[in-house]
Design a protein around this motif. Structure first.
Motif, mmCIF file in Angstrom:
data_model
loop_
_atom_site.group_PDB
_atom_site.id
_atom_site.type_symbol
_atom_site.label_atom_id
_atom_site.label_comp_id
_atom_site.label_asym_id
_atom_site.label_seq_id
_atom_site.Cartn_x
_atom_site.Cartn_y
_atom_site.Cartn_z
ATOM 1 N N GLU A 175 0.825 -1.202 0.000
ATOM 2 C CA GLU A 175 0.000 0.000 0.000
ATOM 3 C C GLU A 175 0.868 1.265 0.000
ATOM 4 O O GLU A 175 0.554 2.234 -0.696
ATOM 5 C CB GLU A 175 -0.960 0.006 1.187
ATOM 6 N N HIS A 176 1.954 1.265 0.769
ATOM 7 C CA HIS A 176 2.867 2.403 0.762
ATOM 8 C C HIS A 176 3.479 2.583 -0.632
ATOM 9 O O HIS A 176 3.577 3.705 -1.136
ATOM 10 C CB HIS A 176 3.988 2.220 1.790
ATOM 11 N N THR A 177 3.894 1.479 -1.230
ATOM 12 C CA THR A 177 4.496 1.531 -2.566
ATOM 13 C C THR A 177 3.506 2.090 -3.578
ATOM 14 O O THR A 177 3.854 2.966 -4.387
ATOM 15 C CB THR A 177 4.965 0.130 -3.000
ATOM 16 N N ASP A 189 0.874 3.991 -2.978
ATOM 17 C CA ASP A 189 0.600 5.394 -2.658
ATOM 18 C C ASP A 189 1.744 6.284 -3.123
ATOM 19 O O ASP A 189 1.518 7.356 -3.691
ATOM 20 C CB ASP A 189 0.374 5.561 -1.155
ATOM 21 N N LEU A 190 2.973 5.852 -2.908
ATOM 22 C CA LEU A 190 4.121 6.635 -3.348
ATOM 23 C C LEU A 190 4.173 6.731 -4.867
ATOM 24 O O LEU A 190 4.528 7.780 -5.422
ATOM 25 C CB LEU A 190 5.414 6.042 -2.789
#
Length: 76
Positions: A30-32, A34-35
């Protein structure tokens, strides 16, 4: 019987079933994602800023050229 749809993601050329990821791996994913969205948005904004800067520089250049032409006309 209907087939169960799997949510497959590909990372480094390897397919992974999202449901098989542990909670930490899902957070990393999810972080990947979003980034990646933020990077695309920043690139879009940077394109707008560059074009805006170029437009204002063109307007400044035209204004300076007009002012120089007016000064030359007033001298003669």
């Amino acid at each position: 019987m209907a087939k169960k749809k799997t949510n497959t993601i590909t990372i480094n050329g390897i397919d992974h079933n999202y449901d098989d990821l542990n909670d930490t791996q899902k957070v990393f994913l999810e972080h990947t994602a979003d980034l990646e969205r933020k990077i695309r948005s920043a690139e879009f904004n940077l394109d707008q800023l560059k074009i805006g800067r170029e437009a204002f520089l063109n307007m400044l250049t035209n204004s300076l050229a007009s002012a120089t032409e007016e000064e030359t006309a007033n001298v003669n």
